[in-house]
Design a protein around this motif. Sequence first.
Motif, PDB file in Angstrom:
ATOM      1  N   THR A  33       0.917  -0.939   0.054  1.00  0.00           N
ATOM      2  CA  THR A  33       0.042  -0.203  -0.068  1.00  0.00           C
ATOM      3  C   THR A  33       0.715   1.320  -0.004  1.00  0.00           C
ATOM      4  O   THR A  33       0.438   2.386  -0.640  1.00  0.00           O
ATOM      5  CB  THR A  33      -0.938   0.008   1.245  1.00  0.00           C
ATOM      6  OG1 THR A  33      -0.232  -0.208   2.433  1.00  0.00           O
ATOM      7  CG2 THR A  33      -2.040  -1.044   1.036  1.00  0.00           C
ATOM      8  N   LYS A  34       2.092   1.386   0.587  1.00  0.00           N
ATOM      9  CA  LYS A  34       2.940   2.546   0.683  1.00  0.00           C
ATOM     10  C   LYS A  34       3.580   2.824  -0.413  1.00  0.00           C
ATOM     11  O   LYS A  34       4.296   3.529  -0.322  1.00  0.00           O
ATOM     12  CB  LYS A  34       3.608   2.371   1.818  1.00  0.00           C
ATOM     13  CG  LYS A  34       4.703   1.286   2.134  1.00  0.00           C
ATOM     14  CD  LYS A  34       5.757   1.503   3.220  1.00  0.00           C
ATOM     15  CE  LYS A  34       4.697   1.204   4.390  1.00  0.00           C
ATOM     16  NZ  LYS A  34       5.782   1.063   5.640  1.00  0.00           N
ATOM     17  N   LYS A  35       3.794   1.638  -1.127  1.00  0.00           N
ATOM     18  CA  LYS A  35       4.606   1.589  -2.492  1.00  0.00           C
ATOM     19  C   LYS A  35       3.982   2.288  -3.582  1.00  0.00           C
ATOM     20  O   LYS A  35       2.656   1.987  -3.866  1.00  0.00           O
ATOM     21  CB  LYS A  35       5.098   0.242  -3.137  1.00  0.00           C
ATOM     22  CG  LYS A  35       6.070  -0.292  -1.764  1.00  0.00           C
ATOM     23  CD  LYS A  35       6.398  -1.725  -2.152  1.00  0.00           C
ATOM     24  CE  LYS A  35       7.336  -2.369  -1.206  1.00  0.00           C
ATOM     25  NZ  LYS A  35       6.885  -3.264  -0.427  1.00  0.00           N
ATOM     26  N   THR A  36       4.354   3.103  -4.327  1.00  0.00           N
ATOM     27  CA  THR A  36       3.752   3.756  -5.463  1.00  0.00           C
ATOM     28  C   THR A  36       3.534   2.625  -6.655  1.00  0.00           C
ATOM     29  O   THR A  36       4.155   1.504  -6.739  1.00  0.00           O
ATOM     30  CB  THR A  36       4.669   4.732  -6.421  1.00  0.00           C
ATOM     31  OG1 THR A  36       5.751   4.253  -6.780  1.00  0.00           O
ATOM     32  CG2 THR A  36       4.863   5.904  -5.168  1.00  0.00           C
ATOM     33  N   THR A  37       2.738   3.188  -7.382  1.00  0.00           N
ATOM     34  CA  THR A  37       2.249   1.920  -8.684  1.00  0.00           C
ATOM     35  C   THR A  37       3.298   1.815  -9.554  1.00  0.00           C
ATOM     36  O   THR A  37       3.696   0.656 -10.159  1.00  0.00           O
ATOM     37  CB  THR A  37       0.932   2.797  -9.407  1.00  0.00           C
ATOM     38  OG1 THR A  37      -0.162   3.087  -8.502  1.00  0.00           O
ATOM     39  CG2 THR A  37       0.448   1.799 -10.532  1.00  0.00           C
ATOM     40  N   LYS A  38       3.994   2.966  -9.883  1.00  0.00           N
ATOM     41  CA  LYS A  38       5.278   2.772 -10.958  1.00  0.00           C
ATOM     42  C   LYS A  38       6.214   1.891 -10.157  1.00  0.00           C
ATOM     43  O   LYS A  38       6.957   1.031 -10.949  1.00  0.00           O
ATOM     44  CB  LYS A  38       6.050   4.324 -11.045  1.00  0.00           C
ATOM     45  CG  LYS A  38       7.034   4.047 -11.879  1.00  0.00           C
ATOM     46  CD  LYS A  38       7.717   5.677 -12.236  1.00  0.00           C
ATOM     47  CE  LYS A  38       9.137   5.676 -12.799  1.00  0.00           C
ATOM     48  NZ  LYS A  38       9.418   7.070 -12.616  1.00  0.00           N
ATOM     49  N   ARG A  39       6.490   2.074  -8.803  1.00  0.00           N
ATOM     50  CA  ARG A  39       7.633   1.253  -8.185  1.00  0.00           C
ATOM     51  C   ARG A  39       7.080  -0.404  -8.314  1.00  0.00           C
ATOM     52  O   ARG A  39       7.900  -1.141  -8.683  1.00  0.00           O
ATOM     53  CB  ARG A  39       7.736   1.497  -6.781  1.00  0.00           C
ATOM     54  CG  ARG A  39       8.854   0.803  -6.129  1.00  0.00           C
ATOM     55  CD  ARG A  39       8.972   1.574  -4.611  1.00  0.00           C
ATOM     56  NE  ARG A  39       9.496   0.619  -3.746  1.00  0.00           N
ATOM     57  CZ  ARG A  39       9.692   0.726  -2.587  1.00  0.00           C
ATOM     58  NH1 ARG A  39       9.090   1.897  -2.085  1.00  0.00           N
ATOM     59  NH2 ARG A  39      10.347  -0.007  -1.795  1.00  0.00           N
ATOM     60  N   LYS A  40       5.875  -0.577  -8.181  1.00  0.00           N
ATOM     61  CA  LYS A  40       5.263  -1.919  -8.375  1.00  0.00           C
ATOM     62  C   LYS A  40       5.367  -2.497  -9.532  1.00  0.00           C
ATOM     63  O   LYS A  40       5.502  -3.698  -9.886  1.00  0.00           O
ATOM     64  CB  LYS A  40       3.970  -1.923  -7.678  1.00  0.00           C
ATOM     65  CG  LYS A  40       3.904  -1.834  -6.214  1.00  0.00           C
ATOM     66  CD  LYS A  40       2.346  -1.951  -5.626  1.00  0.00           C
ATOM     67  CE  LYS A  40       1.422  -0.733  -5.751  1.00  0.00           C
ATOM     68  NZ  LYS A  40       0.312  -0.924  -5.123  1.00  0.00           N
TER      69      LYS A  40
END
Length: 64
Positions: A33-40
């Motif tokens: 949840t704390k990770k950005t969509t780009k990072r995931k």
Amino acid sequence: MPKIKSHSGAKKRFRKTANGIKHKQSFRSHILTKKTTKRKRQLRPMKQLCASDMVLVQRMLPNL
């Protein structure tokens, strides 16, 4: 002589390809949840194993 056994943990984590060995990236299993969509999204594909780790994995997986 006995047969050489493969490391059972390494068997589950690495796959042989034509160009080398690939592995799944870390930081993708939980607390997303704390990770950005780009990072995931960038963590999604499997990556090639770097040359320095290749020797260790080949020793764990002699039959690969």
